[in-house]
Design a protein around this motif. Structure first.
Motif, PDB file in Angstrom:
ATOM      1  N   PHE A 329       0.883  -1.159   0.000  1.00 51.80           N
ATOM      2  CA  PHE A 329       0.000   0.000   0.000  1.00 51.80           C
ATOM      3  C   PHE A 329       0.924   1.212   0.000  1.00 51.80           C
ATOM      4  O   PHE A 329       1.405   1.635   1.050  1.00 51.80           O
ATOM      5  N   GLY A 330       1.212   1.710  -1.187  1.00 49.35           N
ATOM      6  CA  GLY A 330       2.250   2.726  -1.335  1.00 49.35           C
ATOM      7  C   GLY A 330       1.847   4.082  -0.774  1.00 49.35           C
ATOM      8  O   GLY A 330       0.914   4.703  -1.255  1.00 49.35           O
ATOM      9  N   GLY A 331       2.575   4.515   0.220  1.00 49.58           N
ATOM     10  CA  GLY A 331       2.402   5.874   0.720  1.00 49.58           C
ATOM     11  C   GLY A 331       3.697   6.579   0.400  1.00 49.58           C
ATOM     12  O   GLY A 331       3.863   7.174  -0.670  1.00 49.58           O
ATOM     13  N   ILE A 332       4.654   6.450   1.290  1.00 52.75           N
ATOM     14  CA  ILE A 332       6.006   6.938   1.010  1.00 52.75           C
ATOM     15  C   ILE A 332       6.665   5.990   0.004  1.00 52.75           C
ATOM     16  O   ILE A 332       7.337   6.391  -0.929  1.00 52.75           O
ATOM     17  N   MET A 333       6.421   4.682   0.221  1.00 56.14           N
ATOM     18  CA  MET A 333       6.941   3.672  -0.698  1.00 56.14           C
ATOM     19  C   MET A 333       6.184   3.778  -2.016  1.00 56.14           C
ATOM     20  O   MET A 333       4.964   3.861  -2.026  1.00 56.14           O
ATOM     21  N   ARG A 334       6.946   3.773  -3.135  1.00 52.74           N
ATOM     22  CA  ARG A 334       6.292   3.893  -4.432  1.00 52.74           C
ATOM     23  C   ARG A 334       6.110   2.526  -5.074  1.00 52.74           C
ATOM     24  O   ARG A 334       7.033   1.716  -5.089  1.00 52.74           O
ATOM     25  N   CYS A 335       4.927   2.283  -5.614  1.00 54.77           N
ATOM     26  CA  CYS A 335       4.627   0.988  -6.227  1.00 54.77           C
ATOM     27  C   CYS A 335       5.581   0.649  -7.367  1.00 54.77           C
ATOM     28  O   CYS A 335       5.917  -0.521  -7.581  1.00 54.77           O
ATOM     29  N   ASP A 336       6.036   1.649  -8.127  1.00 55.08           N
ATOM     30  CA  ASP A 336       6.931   1.357  -9.257  1.00 55.08           C
ATOM     31  C   ASP A 336       8.289   0.861  -8.771  1.00 55.08           C
ATOM     32  O   ASP A 336       8.924   0.023  -9.424  1.00 55.08           O
ATOM     33  N   VAL A 337       8.747   1.352  -7.622  1.00 53.80           N
ATOM     34  CA  VAL A 337      10.027   0.888  -7.075  1.00 53.80           C
ATOM     35  C   VAL A 337       9.920  -0.580  -6.669  1.00 53.80           C
ATOM     36  O   VAL A 337      10.808  -1.391  -6.953  1.00 53.80           O
ATOM     37  N   ILE A 338       8.801  -0.919  -6.029  1.00 52.78           N
ATOM     38  CA  ILE A 338       8.563  -2.311  -5.642  1.00 52.78           C
ATOM     39  C   ILE A 338       8.534  -3.197  -6.893  1.00 52.78           C
ATOM     40  O   ILE A 338       9.199  -4.242  -6.948  1.00 52.78           O
ATOM     41  N   ALA A 339       7.776  -2.750  -7.900  1.00 56.72           N
ATOM     42  CA  ALA A 339       7.644  -3.545  -9.126  1.00 56.72           C
ATOM     43  C   ALA A 339       9.007  -3.757  -9.785  1.00 56.72           C
ATOM     44  O   ALA A 339       9.342  -4.876 -10.196  1.00 56.72           O
ATOM     45  N   GLU A 340       9.796  -2.698  -9.850  1.00 56.23           N
ATOM     46  CA  GLU A 340      11.137  -2.823 -10.455  1.00 56.23           C
ATOM     47  C   GLU A 340      11.998  -3.812  -9.679  1.00 56.23           C
ATOM     48  O   GLU A 340      12.735  -4.612 -10.261  1.00 56.23           O
ATOM     49  N   GLY A 341      11.919  -3.752  -8.349  1.00 57.75           N
ATOM     50  CA  GLY A 341      12.705  -4.658  -7.502  1.00 57.75           C
ATOM     51  C   GLY A 341      12.300  -6.105  -7.724  1.00 57.75           C
ATOM     52  O   GLY A 341      13.144  -6.995  -7.852  1.00 57.75           O
ATOM     53  N   VAL A 342      11.000  -6.357  -7.762  1.00 62.87           N
ATOM     54  CA  VAL A 342      10.500  -7.713  -7.946  1.00 62.87           C
ATOM     55  C   VAL A 342      10.939  -8.255  -9.307  1.00 62.87           C
ATOM     56  O   VAL A 342      11.445  -9.369  -9.414  1.00 62.87           O
ATOM     57  N   VAL A 343      10.775  -7.441 -10.352  1.00 64.58           N
ATOM     58  CA  VAL A 343      11.148  -7.875 -11.702  1.00 64.58           C
ATOM     59  C   VAL A 343      12.659  -8.160 -11.775  1.00 64.58           C
ATOM     60  O   VAL A 343      13.089  -9.188 -12.325  1.00 64.58           O
ATOM     61  N   ALA A 344      13.456  -7.277 -11.198  1.00 60.27           N
ATOM     62  CA  ALA A 344      14.918  -7.469 -11.216  1.00 60.27           C
ATOM     63  C   ALA A 344      15.313  -8.742 -10.486  1.00 60.27           C
ATOM     64  O   ALA A 344      16.162  -9.509 -10.957  1.00 60.27           O
ATOM     65  N   THR A 362       0.584   5.149  -4.109  1.00 57.01           N
ATOM     66  CA  THR A 362       1.458   5.991  -4.919  1.00 57.01           C
ATOM     67  C   THR A 362       2.056   5.255  -6.128  1.00 57.01           C
ATOM     68  O   THR A 362       2.661   4.202  -5.977  1.00 57.01           O
ATOM     69  N   ASN A 363       1.875   5.837  -7.303  1.00 47.54           N
ATOM     70  CA  ASN A 363       2.408   5.300  -8.569  1.00 47.54           C
ATOM     71  C   ASN A 363       1.909   3.894  -8.889  1.00 47.54           C
ATOM     72  O   ASN A 363       2.642   3.096  -9.481  1.00 47.54           O
ATOM     73  N   VAL A 364       0.675   3.593  -8.483  1.00 42.89           N
ATOM     74  CA  VAL A 364       0.177   2.235  -8.694  1.00 42.89           C
ATOM     75  C   VAL A 364       0.090   1.876 -10.180  1.00 42.89           C
ATOM     76  O   VAL A 364       0.440   0.755 -10.574  1.00 42.89           O
ATOM     77  N   GLU A 365      -0.334   2.830 -11.031  1.00 46.00           N
ATOM     78  CA  GLU A 365      -0.462   2.516 -12.455  1.00 46.00           C
ATOM     79  C   GLU A 365       0.882   2.168 -13.061  1.00 46.00           C
ATOM     80  O   GLU A 365       1.031   1.204 -13.810  1.00 46.00           O
ATOM     81  N   LYS A 366       1.869   2.969 -12.697  1.00 41.82           N
ATOM     82  CA  LYS A 366       3.222   2.739 -13.198  1.00 41.82           C
ATOM     83  C   LYS A 366       3.729   1.362 -12.741  1.00 41.82           C
ATOM     84  O   LYS A 366       4.360   0.627 -13.508  1.00 41.82           O
ATOM     85  N   GLY A 367       3.454   1.042 -11.500  1.00 43.80           N
ATOM     86  CA  GLY A 367       3.866  -0.244 -10.937  1.00 43.80           C
ATOM     87  C   GLY A 367       3.243  -1.408 -11.677  1.00 43.80           C
ATOM     88  O   GLY A 367       3.918  -2.369 -12.055  1.00 43.80           O
ATOM     89  N   LYS A 368       1.932  -1.317 -11.893  1.00 45.95           N
ATOM     90  CA  LYS A 368       1.220  -2.397 -12.588  1.00 45.95           C
ATOM     91  C   LYS A 368       1.748  -2.573 -14.008  1.00 45.95           C
ATOM     92  O   LYS A 368       1.891  -3.691 -14.507  1.00 45.95           O
ATOM     93  N   GLU A 369       2.057  -1.441 -14.641  1.00 46.58           N
ATOM     94  CA  GLU A 369       2.579  -1.473 -16.006  1.00 46.58           C
ATOM     95  C   GLU A 369       3.926  -2.202 -16.068  1.00 46.58           C
ATOM     96  O   GLU A 369       4.178  -3.005 -16.968  1.00 46.58           O
ATOM     97  N   ILE A 370       4.773  -1.917 -15.098  1.00 47.17           N
ATOM     98  CA  ILE A 370       6.091  -2.580 -15.056  1.00 47.17           C
ATOM     99  C   ILE A 370       5.924  -4.090 -14.912  1.00 47.17           C
ATOM    100  O   ILE A 370       6.565  -4.881 -15.612  1.00 47.17           O
ATOM    101  N   ILE A 371       5.027  -4.498 -14.020  1.00 48.82           N
ATOM    102  CA  ILE A 371       4.776  -5.938 -13.814  1.00 48.82           C
ATOM    103  C   ILE A 371       4.188  -6.546 -15.090  1.00 48.82           C
ATOM    104  O   ILE A 371       4.648  -7.593 -15.568  1.00 48.82           O
ATOM    105  N   ASN A 372       3.165  -5.889 -15.649  1.00 56.45           N
ATOM    106  CA  ASN A 372       2.461  -6.444 -16.825  1.00 56.45           C
ATOM    107  C   ASN A 372       3.363  -6.578 -18.041  1.00 56.45           C
ATOM    108  O   ASN A 372       3.266  -7.548 -18.787  1.00 56.45           O
ATOM    109  N   SER A 373       4.271  -5.598 -18.232  1.00 54.65           N
ATOM    110  CA  SER A 373       5.114  -5.653 -19.426  1.00 54.65           C
ATOM    111  C   SER A 373       6.379  -6.477 -19.199  1.00 54.65           C
ATOM    112  O   SER A 373       7.202  -6.610 -20.087  1.00 54.65           O
TER     113      SER A 373
END
Ligand code: GDP
Ligand code: MN
Length: 397
Positions: A329-344, A362-373
């Motif tokens: 649940f991204g507040g300070i933590m950004r969803c895209d950073v989590i997504a990038e970490g998981v993918v890496a 925070t940045n949930v759309e960007k995060g989902k996009e990183i995971i989906n692509s």
């Protein structure tokens, strides 16, 4: 952070507390010389592991002999022989779990004659928010067993932080332990030394089991277990030096290097969550849906992609993990950073188990996009309940 008995005793000795003379031994060849530095007629040979119940424990290897991890010897040769049998072998006690712990160090002590075995501990009592002495006349044995069957035999004395330790605390403990005469004076002094050591070194727990009355009527600390507040270790470089990394869970050790709040548990669902409260809720809901969490992990607010990658690698390194739930649940933590970490992390170590990802904030759309692509085989979840249901279903097949 925990330390070995011999290290704890050295610390107690530096505060003037009565402990036996002893030598630590890392190699079997050193045992005879070490034992020979003490006069006897009794030697105690003690396996050094970060777990209690050594005396009643047993070794996995047959050549370690029938006896447990605390052995009495009547000669230097016998002491060396027992040390040799235990070094490098695996000791299993009720605190080590069935896997046991490898014995890499032996402590050889000058044996004591025992009149009585008592129990004494100091701990931070969360109920009273004070440091408390806990004592019992039922020492030497399993205190958990005493607490379960005869709880009235365990007494607790809280210390007011404003006054600190006072001699009357020591006298009360002495009387509770059935001591008399000169022993009362010794007890008042010893409790003061233990309290001072506890406070100055930021301990969480100090357990002396048994505290004995020797055959000459004196008090002595025959065993010592110490736990230190990990958040205060930076204030005590002398204590930090005593850390024995071989005693720690390798996953927790790796996590501590990356400053991750990770605790290994024995369930099957790995969890990556931000925020301690959400992490607790995630573990609860996994249990609610019929499974068990493999860990607690709070990646925190300011985690970088590298930190998330390491966290994910630690989770996947656990052979018990049959599925992973990422709940952010991204507040300070950004969803895209989590997504990038998981993918890496998955690119680096692969993914052998089902992965459910719930991202919000925070940045949930960007995060989902990183995971989906990314092409990863990820099961998307809409909310916490959905995530828990999906990962449990995926693991249970
Ligand atoms: P633990 O089993 O891991 O708690 O190890 P301890 O250090 O408490 O030792 C277990 C038991 O061994 C004690 O409760 C004592 O009964 C016995 N023991 C330990 N040291 C001595 C000693 O110096 N002399 C004698 N006679 N017994 C000892
Ligand atoms: Mn003990």
């Amino acid at each position: 952070m925990n330390i070995h008995e011999y290290q704890a005793k050295a610390l107690l000795r530096s505060y003037g507390a009565p402990v036996s003379d002893g030598r630590v031994v890392l190699r079997a060849e050193e045992a005879k010389t070490a034992a020979g530095e003490m006069d006897g007629p009794l030697w105690v040979v003690k396996a050094q592991i970060h777990a209690g119940g050594r005396g009643k424990g047993s070794f996995k290897e047959a050549d370690a002999g029938e006896k447990g991890g605390v052995r009495l010897a009547k000669s230097v040769e016998e002491a060396a022989e027992e040390a040799k049998k235990m070094l490098g072998r695996t000791l299993v006690t009720h605190q080590t779990g069935p896997a046991g712990k490898t014995v890499n160090r032996i402590y050889i002590e000058d044996g004591s004659g025992i009149e009585t075995e008592l129990y004494l501990a100091l701990l931070v009592d969360r109920g009273t928010s004070r440091i408390s002495f806990v004592c019992s006349t039922e020492g030497g044995m399993d205190i958990e067993e005493v607490a379960a069957s005869t709880p009235e035999k365990i007494l607790s004395f809280a210390v007011d932080p404003v006054t600190g330790y006072q001699p009357y605390h020591g006298r009360r403990i002495a009387f509770a332990l059935g001591l008399s005469g000169a022993q009362v004076k010794q007890c008042v002094k010893l409790m003061g030394q233990l309290y001072q050591c506890f406070v100055e070194k930021d301990m969480e727990m100090l357990e002396i089991n048994p505290l004995i009355v020797t055959d000459s009527g004196d008090l002595k600390c025959l065993d010592a277990k110490m736990g230190f507040d990990g958040n205060a270790i930076y204030r005590h470089p002398d204590i930090a030096e005593l850390r024995d990394e071989t005693e720690e869970d390798p996953k927790e050790l790796a996590a501590s290097k990356y400053d991750l709040n990770y605790i290994a548990l024995d369930g099957e669902i790995g969890c990556m969550v931000n925020g301690a409260g959400l992490a607790m809720a995630t573990m609860d809901i996994i249990k609610l849906y019929g499974s068990e969490p493999a860990n607690f992990l709070d990646v925190g607010g300011g985690a970088t992609k590298e930190k998330v990658t390491e966290a994910f690698k630690i989770i996947t390194s656990d052979p018990q993990v049959k599925g992973i739930l990422v709940n952010i649940f991204g507040g300070i933590m950004r969803c895209d950073v989590i997504a990038e970490g998981v993918v890496a992390a998955v690119k680096e170590v692969g993914l052998q188990v089902p992965l459910v990802v719930r991202l919000e904030g925070t940045n949930v759309e960007k995060g989902k996009e990183i995971i989906n692509s990314s092409g990863l085989n990820v099961i998307a979840a809409e909310n916490l309940r959905d995530g828990a249901e999906k990962i449990v279903a995926a693991v249970k097949g």
